[in-house]
Write an enzyme that holds these catalytic residues in place. Structure first.
Site, PDB file in Angstrom:
ATOM      1  CD  GLU A   1     -10.699   2.834  -4.414  1.00  0.00           C
ATOM      2  OE1 GLU A   1      -9.797   3.508  -4.939  1.00  0.00           O
ATOM      3  OE2 GLU A   1     -11.152   3.084  -3.278  1.00  0.00           O
TER       4      GLU A   1
ATOM      5  CG  HIS B   1      -9.069   7.214  -7.598  1.00  0.00           C
ATOM      6  ND1 HIS B   1      -8.754   8.531  -7.383  1.00  0.00           N
ATOM      7  CD2 HIS B   1      -9.474   6.720  -6.384  1.00  0.00           C
ATOM      8  CE1 HIS B   1      -8.953   8.823  -6.085  1.00  0.00           C
ATOM      9  NE2 HIS B   1      -9.405   7.739  -5.470  1.00  0.00           N
TER      10      HIS B   1
ATOM     11  CG  MET C   1      -4.253   1.863  -3.278  1.00  0.00           C
ATOM     12  SD  MET C   1      -4.318   3.624  -2.851  1.00  0.00           S
ATOM     13  CE  MET C   1      -3.433   4.330  -4.243  1.00  0.00           C
TER      14      MET C   1
ATOM     15  N   PRO D   1      -5.798  -2.092   5.175  1.00  0.00           N
ATOM     16  CG  PRO D   1      -3.928  -0.704   5.298  1.00  0.00           C
ATOM     17  CD  PRO D   1      -4.376  -2.048   4.820  1.00  0.00           C
TER      18      PRO D   1
ATOM     19  CG  ASP E   1      -0.266   8.357   6.134  1.00  0.00           C
ATOM     20  OD1 ASP E   1      -0.696   8.554   4.981  1.00  0.00           O
ATOM     21  OD2 ASP E   1       0.422   7.369   6.456  1.00  0.00           O
TER      22      ASP E   1
ATOM     23  CE  LYS F   1     -16.343   4.371   6.060  1.00  0.00           C
ATOM     24  NZ  LYS F   1     -16.922   4.115   4.748  1.00  0.00           N
TER      25      LYS F   1
ATOM     26  CD  GLN G   1      -2.483   1.815   0.331  1.00  0.00           C
ATOM     27  OE1 GLN G   1      -3.178   1.061  -0.338  1.00  0.00           O
ATOM     28  NE2 GLN G   1      -2.394   3.103   0.046  1.00  0.00           N
TER      29      GLN G   1
ATOM     30  N   GLY H   1     -10.480   0.920   2.417  1.00  0.00           N
ATOM     31  CA  GLY H   1     -11.594   0.331   1.684  1.00  0.00           C
ATOM     32  C   GLY H   1     -11.111  -0.134   0.324  1.00  0.00           C
TER      33      GLY H   1
ATOM     34  CE1 TYR I   1     -11.615   9.474  -0.286  1.00  0.00           C
ATOM     35  CE2 TYR I   1     -10.370  10.818   1.258  1.00  0.00           C
ATOM     36  CZ  TYR I   1     -10.486   9.677   0.476  1.00  0.00           C
ATOM     37  OH  TYR I   1      -9.483   8.756   0.466  1.00  0.00           O
TER      38      TYR I   1
HETATM   39  N1  BES Z   1      -6.714   6.552  -2.648  1.00  0.00           N
HETATM   40  C1  BES Z   1      -7.619   6.288  -1.589  1.00  0.00           C
HETATM   41  C2  BES Z   1      -6.980   5.652  -0.389  1.00  0.00           C
HETATM   42  C3  BES Z   1      -5.896   6.479   0.267  1.00  0.00           C
HETATM   43  C4  BES Z   1      -6.012   7.851   0.392  1.00  0.00           C
HETATM   44  C5  BES Z   1      -4.783   5.852   0.773  1.00  0.00           C
HETATM   45  C6  BES Z   1      -5.005   8.584   0.994  1.00  0.00           C
HETATM   46  C7  BES Z   1      -3.772   6.584   1.380  1.00  0.00           C
HETATM   47  C8  BES Z   1      -3.887   7.947   1.489  1.00  0.00           C
HETATM   48  C9  BES Z   1      -8.785   5.431  -2.055  1.00  0.00           C
HETATM   49  O1  BES Z   1      -9.202   5.700  -3.352  1.00  0.00           O
HETATM   50  C10 BES Z   1      -9.947   5.772  -1.170  1.00  0.00           C
HETATM   51  O2  BES Z   1     -10.348   6.894  -1.180  1.00  0.00           O
HETATM   52  N2  BES Z   1     -10.452   4.808  -0.423  1.00  0.00           N
HETATM   53  C11 BES Z   1     -11.590   5.010   0.446  1.00  0.00           C
HETATM   54  C12 BES Z   1     -12.814   4.523  -0.234  1.00  0.00           C
HETATM   55  C13 BES Z   1     -13.878   5.425  -0.444  1.00  0.00           C
HETATM   56  C14 BES Z   1     -15.099   4.910  -1.129  1.00  0.00           C
HETATM   57  C15 BES Z   1     -14.002   6.726   0.164  1.00  0.00           C
HETATM   58  C16 BES Z   1     -11.382   4.170   1.684  1.00  0.00           C
HETATM   59  O3  BES Z   1     -10.416   3.404   1.723  1.00  0.00           O
HETATM   60  O4  BES Z   1     -12.170   4.263   2.604  1.00  0.00           O
HETATM   61 ZN    ZN Z   2     -10.081   7.645  -3.444  1.00  0.00          ZN
END
Ligand code: BES
Ligand code: ZN
Length: 621
Positions: free
Chosen positions: A314, A317, A288, A284, A391, A574, A157, A286, A399
């Site tokens: 996803e 993206h 990537m 970790p 992070d 989450k 990741q 939802g 979002y």
């Molecule tokens: N790219 C992100 C995950 C991410 C963001 C990893 C920032 C590390 C740093 C991925 O596309 C994402 O947004 N995942 C969300 C899902 C969503 C439907 C909002 C998640 O993992 O909860």
């Molecule tokens: Zn995303």
């Protein structure tokens, strides 16, 4: 649907960076040591072995370079916990020669700068290295931590700045490279990457990969385990452990239709195939958006396709993020806000406007709740990271506030005009990085700079650089969820669960209902709900999570065993960080949580372990 606030508050704070990692050179990415104005990686060849016994990737990375600055002779790379064995550089005649290198002092979040001093501008060089078992960007699972229990599993990741913990490179979204790879692994283990996966490959002599589209480092991805493949459509398929294959393929059967819908809106899908990798529940996140192969949590396999908006996200993206990439993590909203907007448009096209609107209502509600606790500066769309680990500034703001801005633009300028502008944005910036300044210039020329504009630059600036959500922003409204609000109020007053009529509720209604429960709800109300609708142990992880959160607050004991199982099984941040946080608020709950955590911790990803260790004050024995 996001409770990122708690994540944010409880993330172990990395020591404040006294100076940015690139010594704060204007125009450079503050999270990378790379001097990419002088030299850029254009292509990477990876020759690596997946070593489950040592828990390491070992081999070499061959970096092909584009020199930009005639006087430059030094290559600075990002590394974190890598052991560098040697560096060799090829001269123009193709002779390899050992080259001196230096590893600087480690920064807790950014790692160590690897400086390679050259005597000429070599076209390529090789770094021989191996990763550390505790690499922040990799998780190594023992066979007993998998579904099948017989073979080990490993996955990466990289976002935001963890690629440097398994490959030495320029770890910034401002640099793009193509790559190819030869990866060896033990017999019976399939390797997949964010590249051209071949389900027929046997792995003899190593798995071979090629990624002909240029990507930023955070989209470099690899996984290895007992992986089977099932096709879902002409361009789509799913990789996962055999025991999960049928359920996954059925759950995500709409993926092909989602691609078709997105292409109608925003132009061709430019990455060839789109496959899914369903990981073990310790993943970790939802999902990537690794190109050609999104990594997905199994916790969205609810059995009724009710959580598949994650796939829409996803997939989205592939336009917003992978094609047009935020040029630094300050502009994360350009990736995640655009993607949340596109996700919702896909949901509307595939599942209907009612479901799309419900999701907007739920997300906006959660954003407004979250912002009540967020520092004002972290509520801006353009983040002031100032040397912080990206992070640590992660929240629902990029979002949902980002999505809300784009929705507002759609409302003001009209869908037809707005859609054309978005599509042009993707085309104009394809395979490039873009900043908020680029956004302002592009959409300014097309939409808001006109003297009679429906949305003035000053209003856009408020979204970008002020906390909260501008007064004039319209809240999403759903008749169905207004009905849930009325039912909720009656239930809180009467305790009559049957009168809710929730048998026929879909997931969006449950999420909205559970989010609306008052913090001081008595336990017997939850008992009535549970008796009527069997929420304890429910297979829908999003509903279960919100029910358990309410249960902890209310002191509803009968759900304890199911909560314990949930916490041990699920490492998706989450769905577990807010539960640990709630448990840590009373001494009895905290003591119970520590006991459960001793069981859960070995299965958690390194970054999730760090987060929960801090919440519970856990110290490894
Ligand atoms: N790219 C992100 C995950 C991410 C963001 C990893 C920032 C590390 C740093 C991925 O596309 C994402 O947004 N995942 C969300 C899902 C969503 C439907 C909002 C998640 O993992 O909860
Ligand atoms: Zn995303």
């Amino acid at each position: 649907m996001r409770l990122f606030l708690l994540l944010l508050l409880l993330m172990p704070l990395t020591a404040a960076a006294a100076s940015g990692s690139s010594d704060a050179v204007p125009g450079r990415d503050e999270h990378s040591y790379a001097r990419y104005d002088e030299v850029r990686i254009r292509h990477i060849f990876l020759d690596l072995d997946v070593d489950f016994d040592q828990r390491q990737l070992a081999g070499f990375a061959e970096l092909h370079l584009d020199w930009k600055e005639p006087d430059a002779r030094r290559l600075d790379l990002d590394t974190r916990d890598l052991t560098i064995e040697r560096v060799v550089a090829a001269d123009n005649e193709g002779n390899w020669k050992a080259t001196p290198f230096q590893l600087a002092r480690a920064h807790p979040a950014f790692g160590r700068r690897l400086s390679i001093q050259l005597t000429q501008q070599v076209p390529k060089l090789r770094v021989y290295y191996h990763s550390n078992p505790a690499a922040s960007g990799l998780q190594w699972l023992l066979p007993e931590q998998t579904l099948g229990k017989h073979k080990p599993f490993m996955f990466s990741q990289a976002q935001a700045i963890h690629a440097r913990s398994f490959v030495p490179l320029q770890d910034t979204p401002a640099v793009r490279f193509t790559y190819d790879a030869r990866i060896t692994a033990p017999t019976g283990i399939r390797v997949v990457m964010s590249a051209n996966n071949d389900p027929a490959a046997t792995g003899e002599g190593g798995y071979r990969f090629n990624m002909p589209q240029a990507i930023p480092s955070y989209l470099l991805a690899i996984a290895a385990g007992d992986l089977a493949f099932k096709s879902m459509g002409p361009r789509t398929g799913v990789y996962t452990e055999p025991g999960r294959l049928e359920a996954a393929a059925a759950e995500f059967a709409d993926t092909e239709a989602m691609i078709d819908a997105t292409e109608k809106l925003y132009g061709p899908y430019r990455w060839g195939r789109y496959d899914l990798l369903i990981l073990p529940p310790s993943f970790p996140f939802g999902g990537m958006e690794n190109p050609r192969l999104s990594f997905i949590t199994p916790t969205v396999i609810a059995g009724d396709k009710s959580l598949t908006s994650l796939i829409a996200h996803e997939l989205a993206h592939s336009w917003s993020g992978n094609l047009v990439t935020n040029s630094s993590w300050r502009d994360l909203w350009l990736n995640e806000g655009f993607t949340s907007y596109v996700e919702n448009r896909i949901v509307e096209a595939v599942y209907g406007v009612q479901q799309a609107t419900m999701q907007q209502v739920v997300d906006q509600h959660e954003l407004l709740e979250e912002m009540k606790e967020l520092p004002a500066a972290d509520q801006h769309l353009v983040l002031a990271l100032d040397g912080r680990d990206p992070d640590d500034a992660f929240s629902g703001v990029p979002y949902t506030k980002g999505e809300w801005l784009l929705r507002t633009m759609e409302q003001r300028f009209g869908r037809a005009r707005f859609d054309a502008a978005i599509r042009a944005w993707f085309d104009a910036n394809a395979f490039q990085s873009a900043s908020t300044a680029d956004f302002l210039k592009f959409f300014g020329e097309r939409l808001f700079d006109a003297t009679d504009s429906a949305m003035k630059p000053s209003e856009i600036a408020e979204w970008l650089h002020q906390p909260g959500v501008p007064q004039r922003a319209q809240r999403a409204q759903s008749d169905v969820l207004d009905g849930v609000d009325r039912a909720l109020a009656a239930f809180v007053a009467s305790g009559d669960a049957a009168a809710l009529g929730a048998q026929s509720w879909i997931t969006g209604q449950w999420l909205h209902f559970l989010n609306g429960l008052p913090a001081d709800l008595p336990a017997q109300r939850l008992a009535a709900l549970d008796a009527a609708y069997k929420l304890t142990g429910i297979g829908n992880s999003e509903i279960a999570f919100r029910f358990y959160l309410a249960g902890i607050r209310a002191g509803y004991e009968p759900m304890r065993t199911a909560l314990r199982d949930h916490l041990i099984e699920i490492g998706r941040r989450k769905l577990m960080v807010p539960l640990w946080t709630e448990l840590a608020k009373t001494p009895e709950n905290k003591a119970w949580a520590l006991e459960v955590y001793r069981k859960a911790r070995p299965g958690y990803h390194p970054i999730a372990q760090g987060t929960v260790d801090a919440i519970l004050g856990y110290r490894a024995p």
